[in-house]
Structures are given as C-alpha cells and as structure tokens.
Design an enzyme around this catalytic site. Structure first.
Site, PDB file in Angstrom:
ATOM      1  N   ASP A   1      14.272 -13.408  74.681  1.00  0.00           N
ATOM      2  CA  ASP A   1      13.270 -12.991  75.658  1.00  0.00           C
ATOM      3  C   ASP A   1      12.452 -11.859  75.061  1.00  0.00           C
ATOM      4  O   ASP A   1      12.936 -11.130  74.193  1.00  0.00           O
ATOM      5  CB  ASP A   1      13.924 -12.535  76.971  1.00  0.00           C
ATOM      6  CG  ASP A   1      12.933 -12.655  78.119  1.00  0.00           C
ATOM      7  OD1 ASP A   1      12.896 -13.712  78.761  1.00  0.00           O
ATOM      8  OD2 ASP A   1      12.170 -11.695  78.351  1.00  0.00           O
TER       9      ASP A   1
ATOM     10  N   TYR B   1       5.826  -4.148  81.552  1.00  0.00           N
ATOM     11  CA  TYR B   1       7.159  -4.233  82.174  1.00  0.00           C
ATOM     12  C   TYR B   1       7.881  -2.884  82.167  1.00  0.00           C
ATOM     13  O   TYR B   1       8.579  -2.534  83.118  1.00  0.00           O
ATOM     14  CB  TYR B   1       8.017  -5.287  81.451  1.00  0.00           C
ATOM     15  CG  TYR B   1       7.648  -6.706  81.834  1.00  0.00           C
ATOM     16  CD1 TYR B   1       8.002  -7.219  83.085  1.00  0.00           C
ATOM     17  CD2 TYR B   1       6.942  -7.526  80.968  1.00  0.00           C
ATOM     18  CE1 TYR B   1       7.659  -8.517  83.451  1.00  0.00           C
ATOM     19  CE2 TYR B   1       6.594  -8.832  81.328  1.00  0.00           C
ATOM     20  CZ  TYR B   1       6.958  -9.317  82.573  1.00  0.00           C
ATOM     21  OH  TYR B   1       6.622 -10.592  82.931  1.00  0.00           O
TER      22      TYR B   1
ATOM     23  N   ARG C   1      15.011 -24.299  82.110  1.00  0.00           N
ATOM     24  CA  ARG C   1      15.670 -24.929  83.251  1.00  0.00           C
ATOM     25  C   ARG C   1      15.266 -26.367  83.533  1.00  0.00           C
ATOM     26  O   ARG C   1      15.908 -27.026  84.336  1.00  0.00           O
ATOM     27  CB  ARG C   1      15.473 -24.052  84.494  1.00  0.00           C
ATOM     28  CG  ARG C   1      16.267 -22.755  84.397  1.00  0.00           C
ATOM     29  CD  ARG C   1      15.735 -21.697  85.328  1.00  0.00           C
ATOM     30  NE  ARG C   1      14.394 -21.304  84.910  1.00  0.00           N
ATOM     31  CZ  ARG C   1      13.696 -20.324  85.486  1.00  0.00           C
ATOM     32  NH1 ARG C   1      14.207 -19.666  86.502  1.00  0.00           N
ATOM     33  NH2 ARG C   1      12.505 -20.019  85.047  1.00  0.00           N
TER      34      ARG C   1
ATOM     35  N   ARG D   1      23.832 -22.304  79.970  1.00  0.00           N
ATOM     36  CA  ARG D   1      23.603 -21.004  80.596  1.00  0.00           C
ATOM     37  C   ARG D   1      24.769 -20.610  81.494  1.00  0.00           C
ATOM     38  O   ARG D   1      25.120 -19.430  81.585  1.00  0.00           O
ATOM     39  CB  ARG D   1      22.310 -21.057  81.411  1.00  0.00           C
ATOM     40  CG  ARG D   1      21.842 -19.706  81.930  1.00  0.00           C
ATOM     41  CD  ARG D   1      20.834 -19.927  83.046  1.00  0.00           C
ATOM     42  NE  ARG D   1      20.027 -18.784  83.402  1.00  0.00           N
ATOM     43  CZ  ARG D   1      20.458 -17.705  84.018  1.00  0.00           C
ATOM     44  NH1 ARG D   1      21.746 -17.567  84.278  1.00  0.00           N
ATOM     45  NH2 ARG D   1      19.623 -16.747  84.348  1.00  0.00           N
TER      46      ARG D   1
ATOM     47  N   ARG E   1       8.462 -22.490  76.747  1.00  0.00           N
ATOM     48  CA  ARG E   1       9.602 -22.662  77.662  1.00  0.00           C
ATOM     49  C   ARG E   1      10.238 -24.035  77.554  1.00  0.00           C
ATOM     50  O   ARG E   1      10.756 -24.571  78.537  1.00  0.00           O
ATOM     51  CB  ARG E   1       9.205 -22.426  79.121  1.00  0.00           C
ATOM     52  CG  ARG E   1       9.104 -20.988  79.519  1.00  0.00           C
ATOM     53  CD  ARG E   1      10.462 -20.336  79.671  1.00  0.00           C
ATOM     54  NE  ARG E   1      10.341 -18.898  79.543  1.00  0.00           N
ATOM     55  CZ  ARG E   1      10.125 -18.062  80.561  1.00  0.00           C
ATOM     56  NH1 ARG E   1      10.073 -18.530  81.765  1.00  0.00           N
ATOM     57  NH2 ARG E   1      10.004 -16.787  80.341  1.00  0.00           N
TER      58      ARG E   1
HETATM   59  O1  CP3 Z   1      11.607 -21.944  75.178  1.00  0.00           O
HETATM   60  C1  CP3 Z   1      11.040 -20.867  74.976  1.00  0.00           C
HETATM   61  O2  CP3 Z   1       9.838 -20.671  75.241  1.00  0.00           O
HETATM   62  C2  CP3 Z   1      11.810 -19.763  74.278  1.00  0.00           C
HETATM   63  C3  CP3 Z   1      12.447 -18.779  75.079  1.00  0.00           C
HETATM   64  C4  CP3 Z   1      11.666 -17.762  75.871  1.00  0.00           C
HETATM   65  C5  CP3 Z   1      12.158 -17.208  77.081  1.00  0.00           C
HETATM   66  N1  CP3 Z   1      11.345 -16.195  77.465  1.00  0.00           N
HETATM   67  C6  CP3 Z   1      13.388 -17.622  77.770  1.00  0.00           C
HETATM   68  C7  CP3 Z   1      13.505 -17.416  79.221  1.00  0.00           C
HETATM   69  C8  CP3 Z   1      10.478 -17.102  75.576  1.00  0.00           C
HETATM   70  C9  CP3 Z   1       9.505 -17.339  74.431  1.00  0.00           C
HETATM   71  C10 CP3 Z   1      10.286 -16.113  76.590  1.00  0.00           C
HETATM   72  C11 CP3 Z   1       9.157 -15.172  76.598  1.00  0.00           C
HETATM   73  C12 CP3 Z   1       8.882 -14.392  77.809  1.00  0.00           C
HETATM   74  N2  CP3 Z   1       9.768 -13.749  78.626  1.00  0.00           N
HETATM   75  C13 CP3 Z   1       7.578 -14.086  78.267  1.00  0.00           C
HETATM   76  C14 CP3 Z   1       6.297 -14.509  77.599  1.00  0.00           C
HETATM   77  C15 CP3 Z   1       5.946 -15.911  77.899  1.00  0.00           C
HETATM   78  C16 CP3 Z   1       5.454 -16.156  79.296  1.00  0.00           C
HETATM   79  O3  CP3 Z   1       6.132 -16.900  80.014  1.00  0.00           O
HETATM   80  O4  CP3 Z   1       4.396 -15.623  79.662  1.00  0.00           O
HETATM   81  C17 CP3 Z   1       7.710 -13.294  79.429  1.00  0.00           C
HETATM   82  C18 CP3 Z   1       6.587 -12.753  80.269  1.00  0.00           C
HETATM   83  C19 CP3 Z   1       9.106 -13.089  79.625  1.00  0.00           C
HETATM   84  C20 CP3 Z   1       9.741 -12.296  80.696  1.00  0.00           C
HETATM   85  C21 CP3 Z   1      10.552 -13.149  81.601  1.00  0.00           C
HETATM   86  N3  CP3 Z   1      11.716 -13.806  81.228  1.00  0.00           N
HETATM   87  C22 CP3 Z   1      10.304 -13.445  82.962  1.00  0.00           C
HETATM   88  C23 CP3 Z   1       9.109 -12.938  83.747  1.00  0.00           C
HETATM   89  C24 CP3 Z   1      11.326 -14.286  83.389  1.00  0.00           C
HETATM   90  C25 CP3 Z   1      11.555 -14.777  84.788  1.00  0.00           C
HETATM   91  C26 CP3 Z   1      10.670 -15.888  85.155  1.00  0.00           C
HETATM   92  C27 CP3 Z   1      11.398 -17.189  85.148  1.00  0.00           C
HETATM   93  O5  CP3 Z   1      10.858 -18.148  84.575  1.00  0.00           O
HETATM   94  O6  CP3 Z   1      12.480 -17.242  85.726  1.00  0.00           O
HETATM   95  C28 CP3 Z   1      12.173 -14.542  82.270  1.00  0.00           C
HETATM   96  C29 CP3 Z   1      13.381 -15.382  82.269  1.00  0.00           C
HETATM   97  C30 CP3 Z   1      13.515 -16.430  81.221  1.00  0.00           C
HETATM   98  N4  CP3 Z   1      13.258 -16.253  79.896  1.00  0.00           N
HETATM   99  C31 CP3 Z   1      13.969 -17.770  81.423  1.00  0.00           C
HETATM  100  C32 CP3 Z   1      13.962 -18.382  80.166  1.00  0.00           C
HETATM  101  C33 CP3 Z   1      14.388 -19.783  79.816  1.00  0.00           C
HETATM  102  C34 CP3 Z   1      14.402 -18.372  82.737  1.00  0.00           C
HETATM  103  C35 CP3 Z   1      15.614 -17.663  83.198  1.00  0.00           C
HETATM  104  C36 CP3 Z   1      16.860 -18.456  83.477  1.00  0.00           C
HETATM  105  O7  CP3 Z   1      17.396 -19.205  82.660  1.00  0.00           O
HETATM  106  O8  CP3 Z   1      17.342 -18.192  84.566  1.00  0.00           O
END
Ligand code: CP3
Length: 341
Positions: free
Chosen positions: A76, A152, A30, A39, A26
């Site tokens: 994602d 999911y 944010r 974004r 991540r």
């Molecule tokens: O920087 C990185 O790691 C690369 C980008 C990346 C994202 N999601 C962007 C993202 C990666 C590798 C993921 C993988 C992902 N997505 C996982 C596996 C990793 C982990 O965290 O366990 C999972 C379970 C998801 C599903 C997912 N996506 C959830 C549950 C959420 C909401 C939780 C949150 O943090 O808000 C997301 C959203 C998400 N994916 C964000 C980002 C940067 C935040 C959303 C935003 O910008 O509003």
C-alpha cells in the site's frame, strides 16, 4: 533473468510491440475470491501487507487468473508514513485511519527519513515474487506521490475534499514543503530498494492530484514527483499516474518519466497531443465493466483504436471496484490480448 513476456517494458520505452500490454490497477484485490481467502489468513490489512509470503501469493494471483501482462507488488502507499513514524490502520469498509496526524513543525521534525531497510518486508515480498514469477511477466513496484502521502498524513483519513490537507498547504506552506521533502527523500530510498529487490518498472500514484488547482499542483506535487523520476528513471521506466490532473499532462511529459497514466476523464487523442513522445497508460472507466459483454467489447476496441499500438499500455483509469464481476475483468483482458492490430 530474461523475461518471457516483456511487452510492458517495451511499450514503456516506446519500442515496437506485437500488441498492447494490459494490466489493471487493483488487480490484486477483492474482486478475486482467491485474494479474500489469502487475506483471511492475516490478522488485519497492515499485518497482511507485512507478510511477504501472503503478499507474494496475492501479487501472482491475477497473473494466473486474469492473464495480465504484469504483476504489481501487493502493498500500500501508506507503508511510507508508517516507515517514517506515523502508523495507520485500515478500517473495514471505511478505509485508512491515522491515530496521529501531522500539524506542527515538531511533528515533522520527529519523522524519520525512511530507507529501504525500514521496509524490508516489501523488499522480501519483491524478491520472493520475482523468484516465483520466474520471468513470466515484469514486476511493477510503486509508491504514492508526496502530495497524496502528505494528504493522508495531515488529514488522518480519506476525504472527499482533503480540506484539512489543503488548509495546511494554504496556511503552512513552509512546513508543507519541509514535509514533502522528507516524504520525497523517503520515497526515493524506498524505490531504489524496490529496484534492487527486482522491480522492473515503477508507478507513482498521485490519487489526490485532482483536488489541487493547477498552480498548486506544480508547486506542491509535480516538482517532488519530478525529483523522484530523476532519481529512478536511469534505473527503470517510471509511470506517473496523477488522477484528475488532465491540465498537467504537458508538464508531466516534461519530467523524465517513461509513461503517463490517465484517468477516464481525458480523451486519448487530446492526451496524445499533450504528452509528446511519452507512452500513455489507461484509461477505461472501471464502471465500464458493469456493462454487458457487447458494450465492454465495443468500448474496449474503440479505446485501443484511439490510443493506437505505439507507446500504449492498456489499463483502467483507476482501480477496480470490489463488486466488479471477475468474469467481466477476464473478458476485458482477453479482448485486449486478442485485438487484431
Ligand atoms: O493490485 C494493486 O493495485 C496493488 C496493490 C495496491 C493496494 N493499494 C492494495 C490495497 C496498490 C497499488 C495500492 C495503492 C493505494 N493505496 C492508493 C493509490 C491508488 C488509488 O487507488 O488511488 C491509495 C490511495 C491507497 C490507500 C488505500 N488503501 C485506501 C484509500 C484503501 C481503502 C479503499 C478500499 O479500496 O478499500 C486501501 C486499501 C487497499 N489497498 C485494498 C487493497 C487491495 C483493499 C483493502 C482490503 O483488502 O480490505
């Protein structure tokens, strides 16, 4: 194209390195005001992910701002369900939501096996990022583990327990395997496309590994991850990150993966004993970065010492939380890069 900094790939392959490479799960997210600004140009998260220019922009931001040794493509894990015919939304402050979920054989039969062409926007984002990076650091591609994706698709949203998804495994094991098979095939097609488009290393995220017991983990998760590894490992190094599955490290090390991602609940020395010759990645608690500078420095040093320089990729044990101070993240990266081995 020759990489100017190939520390990550050398560490993954178990070759000699001058220092441990460092990147953060991540890192595109944010914690960076620059991420939030980019974004804001998209209508919503799903549109953001589908825009190769914007995705590429935020992929490169942490390389410039944090000084990490790798970029991970901004996307994602939920793009796979969507490509198979199950669209999602990302609800602000709540997380993912699926309007339709998978419950019956008919639901599974309707799903398509995705190919790389169905995820053309990710391939475009990779190609563009590779060009913009110009060999500065390796580019990581990724997908979710089949079990985490099934979780999911059946649950329809995030959950603390994933009890609906687990109910599906207990009551409909045959259907669960049919679904896992389709997700696995889609993921292999997807990752092969990512390598063609420029991914130098791949990570498989099994974020919900820890809600399964050991026996079910091998049956419903690891065997499918292993298939993905077998298909992709001849092309690029593959990292398996199975959160909270410390019991499975030995079995994970028996797959063809190059490296194993660890969360903070496992002791580095214990993981070393179980992981054989595999490279280890991790495992600082992201919450360490809420502490003062002195604690961050001493805890990071202790972690580096425990893992040692050989076959090690420095990272956190899970993704950065949005409210972590970017300066503390920069400090963590700097401490790793300046450590005297
Ligand atoms: O920087 C990185 O790691 C690369 C980008 C990346 C994202 N999601 C962007 C993202 C990666 C590798 C993921 C993988 C992902 N997505 C996982 C596996 C990793 C982990 O965290 O366990 C999972 C379970 C998801 C599903 C997912 N996506 C959830 C549950 C959420 C909401 C939780 C949150 O943090 O808000 C997301 C959203 C998400 N994916 C964000 C980002 C940067 C935040 C959303 C935003 O910008 O509003």
């Amino acid at each position: 194209m020759m990489l100017k900094n190939d520390l990550l790939l050398r560490a993954a392959r178990g070759e000699v390195v001058e220092r441990a490479p460092v990147w953060l799960m991540r890192q595109a997210g944010r914690i960076l005001p620059e991420y939030r600004a980019t974004r804001a140009k998209a209508k919503n998260f799903v549109e953001f992910v589908k825009n190769p220019e914007l995705a590429s922009e935020v992929t490169i931001q942490p390389v410039d701002i944090l000084g990490v040794d790798a970029a991970i493509i901004f996307s994602d894990i939920l793009v796979i369900p969507e490509a198979m015919g199950l669209p999602y939304e990302m609800i602000e402050a709540k997380g993912p939501r699926f309007q339709n979920t998978i419950q019956t054989k008919a639901d599974i039969d309707k799903l398509k096996i995705a190919d790389a062409g169905d995820l053309d926007y990710v391939m475009k984002a990779l190609t563009l990022t590779k060009k913009e990076l110009n060999g500065r650091v390796p580019l990581i591609g990724f997908c979710g583990a089949p079990w985490t994706i099934l979780a999911y698709m059946v649950e329809g949203s995030g959950s603390k327990t994933f009890s609906k998804a687990k109910q599906f495994l207990y009551t409909q094991p045959v259907l669960a395997h049919a679904l896992l098979d389709k997700i696995t095939q889609s993921s292999i097609n997807y990752l092969k496309g990512q390598v063609t488009a420029g991914a130098d290393l791949l990570q498989i995220f099994d974020s919900w590994a820890g809600v399964l017991n050991e026996k079910m983990y091998y049956e419903f998760s690891l065997q499918y991850i292993s298939k993905i590894c077998t298909a992709l490992s001849p092309l690029v190094p593959v990292t398996i990150f199975a959160k909270d599955a410390h019991y499975a490290i030995k079995k994970i090390s028996e797959t063809s993966c190059a490296s194993i991602g660890l969360d903070w609940t496992i002791d580095p020395l214990k993981a070393r004993q179980e992981a054989g010759k595999k490279t280890l990645q991790g495992n600082a608690d992201p919450c360490l970065l809420y502490s003062d500078e002195k604690t961050i420095i001493s805890e990071t040093h202790a972690m580096l010492e425990a893992f040692g320089i050989d076959r090690y990729i420095c990272n956190l044990g899970h993704g950065l939380y949005p409210d972590i101070d970017k300066e503390k993240v920069k400090l963590f990266v700097q401490v790793v890069k300046e450590y005297k081995w």
